[in-house]
Design an enzyme around this catalytic site. Structure first.
Site, PDB file in Angstrom:
ATOM      1  N   SER A  27       3.307  -6.298   1.311  1.00  0.00           N
ATOM      2  CA  SER A  27       1.964  -6.318   0.737  1.00  0.00           C
ATOM      3  C   SER A  27       1.791  -7.637   0.007  1.00  0.00           C
ATOM      4  CB  SER A  27       1.801  -5.155  -0.246  1.00  0.00           C
ATOM      5  OG  SER A  27       0.587  -5.310  -0.945  1.00  0.00           O
TER       6      SER A  27
ATOM      7  N   HIS B 106       0.300  -6.354   5.041  1.00  0.00           N
ATOM      8  CA  HIS B 106      -0.627  -5.419   4.404  1.00  0.00           C
ATOM      9  C   HIS B 106      -1.485  -6.187   3.406  1.00  0.00           C
ATOM     10  CE1 HIS B 106      -1.759  -1.361   2.997  1.00  0.00           C
ATOM     11  NE2 HIS B 106      -1.722  -1.854   1.773  1.00  0.00           N
TER      12      HIS B 106
ATOM     13  N   ASP C 131      -4.569  -5.851   0.637  1.00  0.00           N
ATOM     14  CA  ASP C 131      -5.332  -4.929  -0.209  1.00  0.00           C
ATOM     15  C   ASP C 131      -6.646  -5.566  -0.640  1.00  0.00           C
ATOM     16  OD1 ASP C 131      -3.459  -2.694  -0.505  1.00  0.00           O
ATOM     17  OD2 ASP C 131      -2.185  -4.161  -1.527  1.00  0.00           O
TER      18      ASP C 131
ATOM     19  N   MET D 197      -9.762  -4.905  -3.045  1.00  0.00           N
ATOM     20  CA  MET D 197     -10.170  -4.030  -4.168  1.00  0.00           C
ATOM     21  C   MET D 197     -11.427  -4.598  -4.821  1.00  0.00           C
ATOM     22  SD  MET D 197      -6.583  -3.526  -6.153  1.00  0.00           S
ATOM     23  CE  MET D 197      -5.000  -3.456  -5.329  1.00  0.00           C
TER      24      MET D 197
ATOM     25  N   HIS E 234      -6.227  -2.754   3.970  1.00  0.00           N
ATOM     26  CA  HIS E 234      -6.402  -1.531   3.173  1.00  0.00           C
ATOM     27  C   HIS E 234      -7.615  -1.732   2.256  1.00  0.00           C
ATOM     28  CE1 HIS E 234      -4.381   1.186  -0.157  1.00  0.00           C
ATOM     29  NE2 HIS E 234      -5.535   1.674   0.268  1.00  0.00           N
TER      30      HIS E 234
ATOM     31  N   MET F 181      -9.964  -0.783  -0.535  1.00  0.00           N
ATOM     32  CA  MET F 181     -10.107   0.056  -1.736  1.00  0.00           C
ATOM     33  C   MET F 181     -11.417  -0.322  -2.402  1.00  0.00           C
ATOM     34  SD  MET F 181      -6.212   0.035  -3.139  1.00  0.00           S
ATOM     35  CE  MET F 181      -5.761  -1.366  -2.140  1.00  0.00           C
TER      36      MET F 181
ATOM     37  N   MET G 168      -1.064   7.496   0.308  1.00  0.00           N
ATOM     38  CA  MET G 168      -0.797   6.762  -0.931  1.00  0.00           C
ATOM     39  C   MET G 168       0.291   7.493  -1.696  1.00  0.00           C
ATOM     40  SD  MET G 168      -2.564   4.024  -0.992  1.00  0.00           S
ATOM     41  CE  MET G 168      -1.960   3.473  -2.581  1.00  0.00           C
TER      42      MET G 168
ATOM     43  N   GLY H 145      -4.459   0.804  -6.700  1.00  0.00           N
ATOM     44  CA  GLY H 145      -5.039  -0.203  -7.591  1.00  0.00           C
ATOM     45  C   GLY H 145      -4.065  -1.260  -8.090  1.00  0.00           C
TER      46      GLY H 145
ATOM     47  N   GLY I 191       0.125  -3.009  -7.921  1.00  0.00           N
ATOM     48  CA  GLY I 191       1.481  -3.066  -7.397  1.00  0.00           C
ATOM     49  C   GLY I 191       2.452  -2.689  -8.513  1.00  0.00           C
ATOM     50  N   GLY I 192       3.686  -2.438  -8.138  1.00  0.00           N
ATOM     51  CA  GLY I 192       4.743  -2.231  -9.134  1.00  0.00           C
ATOM     52  C   GLY I 192       4.773  -0.870  -9.800  1.00  0.00           C
TER      53      GLY I 192
ATOM     54  N   ASP J  55       2.462   3.825   1.159  1.00  0.00           N
ATOM     55  CA  ASP J  55       2.108   2.653   0.349  1.00  0.00           C
ATOM     56  C   ASP J  55       2.227   2.992  -1.128  1.00  0.00           C
ATOM     57  OD1 ASP J  55       1.017   0.292  -0.609  1.00  0.00           O
ATOM     58  OD2 ASP J  55      -1.026   0.719   0.065  1.00  0.00           O
ATOM     59  N   GLY J  56       3.139   2.281  -1.810  1.00  0.00           N
ATOM     60  CA  GLY J  56       3.279   2.439  -3.256  1.00  0.00           C
ATOM     61  C   GLY J  56       4.670   2.874  -3.659  1.00  0.00           C
ATOM     62  N   GLY J  57       5.347   2.002  -4.397  1.00  0.00           N
ATOM     63  CA  GLY J  57       6.663   2.353  -4.924  1.00  0.00           C
ATOM     64  C   GLY J  57       7.752   2.453  -3.870  1.00  0.00           C
TER      65      GLY J  57
ATOM     66  N   GLY K  43       5.528  -4.131  -1.716  1.00  0.00           N
ATOM     67  CA  GLY K  43       5.029  -5.318  -2.408  1.00  0.00           C
ATOM     68  C   GLY K  43       6.044  -5.845  -3.387  1.00  0.00           C
TER      69      GLY K  43
HETATM   70  C1  DX5 Z   1      -1.601  -0.399  -4.444  1.00  0.00           C
HETATM   71  C2  DX5 Z   1      -1.636  -1.139  -3.133  1.00  0.00           C
HETATM   72  C3  DX5 Z   1      -0.311  -1.471  -2.571  1.00  0.00           C
HETATM   73  C4  DX5 Z   1       0.579  -2.319  -3.443  1.00  0.00           C
HETATM   74  C5  DX5 Z   1       1.941  -1.723  -3.342  1.00  0.00           C
HETATM   75  O1  DX5 Z   1      -2.816   0.178  -4.681  1.00  0.00           O
HETATM   76  O2  DX5 Z   1      -2.344  -0.401  -2.168  1.00  0.00           O
HETATM   77  O3  DX5 Z   1      -0.406  -2.014  -1.271  1.00  0.00           O
HETATM   78  O4  DX5 Z   1       0.625  -3.674  -3.111  1.00  0.00           O
HETATM   79  O5  DX5 Z   1       2.787  -2.345  -4.245  1.00  0.00           O
HETATM   80  P1  DX5 Z   1       4.250  -1.852  -4.559  1.00  0.00           P
HETATM   81  O6  DX5 Z   1       5.037  -1.879  -3.287  1.00  0.00           O
HETATM   82  O7  DX5 Z   1       4.729  -2.817  -5.587  1.00  0.00           O
HETATM   83  O8  DX5 Z   1       4.135  -0.445  -5.113  1.00  0.00           O
HETATM   84 ZN    ZN Z   2      -2.251  -1.028  -0.079  1.00  0.00          ZN
END
Ligand code: DX5
Ligand code: ZN
Length: 223
Positions: A8, A33, A35, A37, A66, A68, A137, A142, A144-145, A176-178, A198
């Site tokens: 990401s 990927h 994002d 937003m 993606h 959002m 999700m 919204g 990363g991290g 996607d996420g964590g 990400g």
């Molecule tokens: C969060 C995004 C993700 C984000 C994931 O809303 O959709 O794509 O970049 O980041 P990590 O892998 O750090 O959770």
């Molecule tokens: Zn995403």
């Protein structure tokens, strides 16, 4: 189905984005990927649609976009024309998700639907025969991290079971996420195919080691 790792770019170094994309590409990224937003649908802003055109100039890998944002339909055509390979729309972001999916498909690219952690799979079940991907999700969207929400493993498993029961449901399951070296195996074992990562990949020296590591953990867990 094969395992795909999707870095990401939200966690890439924005001032060195081309470098970070090329590095991940040469280090084994299967797709990227992106994002988008708007500060309304999610409490953060990121890239605008023009990022897709820029990304298309620096990589031949598939671009997984993606969305959002509120009112996603207004941006689908420009993003497809800029070179997206897949556009993913949140079921919660539009009153007419079937229409959004139809619009994406009419532009000749892959269509995906995204479900937030609190959105039941039943909400998108009627889309199963017409979509190419479902993005589950595994954090609230919204940022990363964030940490993976453990209960999402069961959701992925249920989705995989639903997919197996209908012959014409051929979508890939994306998470996607964590996603990191502790969570990827659980998701792969539950049935996920595409893994967005990400913060686990970017901001470290050893991106190749991390991509290889994630891939082999996922491949082993899928066996
Ligand atoms: C969060 C995004 C993700 C984000 C994931 O809303 O959709 O794509 O970049 O980041 P990590 O892998 O750090 O959770
Ligand atoms: Zn995403």
């Amino acid at each position: 189905m094969t395992v795909k790792i999707a870095p990401s770019i939200l966690s890439a170094d924005i001032m060195n984005l081309e470098r970070d994309v090329k590095l991940a590409e040469q280090d084994g990224a299967d797709l990227f990927h992106i994002d988008i937003m708007d500060g309304h649908f999610v409490p953060n802003m990121s890239f605008s649609p023009s990022i897709v055109e820029g990304m298309r100039r620096v990589t031949d890998k598939p671009l997984d976009v993606h969305m959002m944002i509120d009112n996603p339909d207004a941006y689908i055509k420009p993003i497809a024309e800029a070179g997206a390979d897949t556009i993913l729309v949140h079921a919660e972001s539009t009153k007419h998700i079937y229409r959004s999916i139809d619009l994406i498909k009419s532009l000749g690219i892959k269509a995906g639907v995204v479900v937030n952690p609190g959105t039941p799979l039943e909400t998108v079940k009627e889309l199963f025969p017409v979509i190419d991907q479902i993005l589950v999700m595994t954090v609230n969207p919204g940022f990363g991290g964030q940490s993976f929400i453990p209960g999402m493993t069961k959701k992925i498993q249920r989705l995989d079971q639903l997919r197996q029961t209908a012959a014409d449901d051929n979508f890939e399951i994306e998470v996607d996420g964590g996603i990191n070296n502790e969570t990827i195996a659980k998701c792969a074992h539950a049935g996920a195919d595409i893994f967005v990562a990400g913060s686990y990949l970017y901001g470290h020296d050893n991106i190749k080691e991390r991509i290889d590591g994630l891939k082999s953990l996922a491949v082993d867990a899928k066996k």
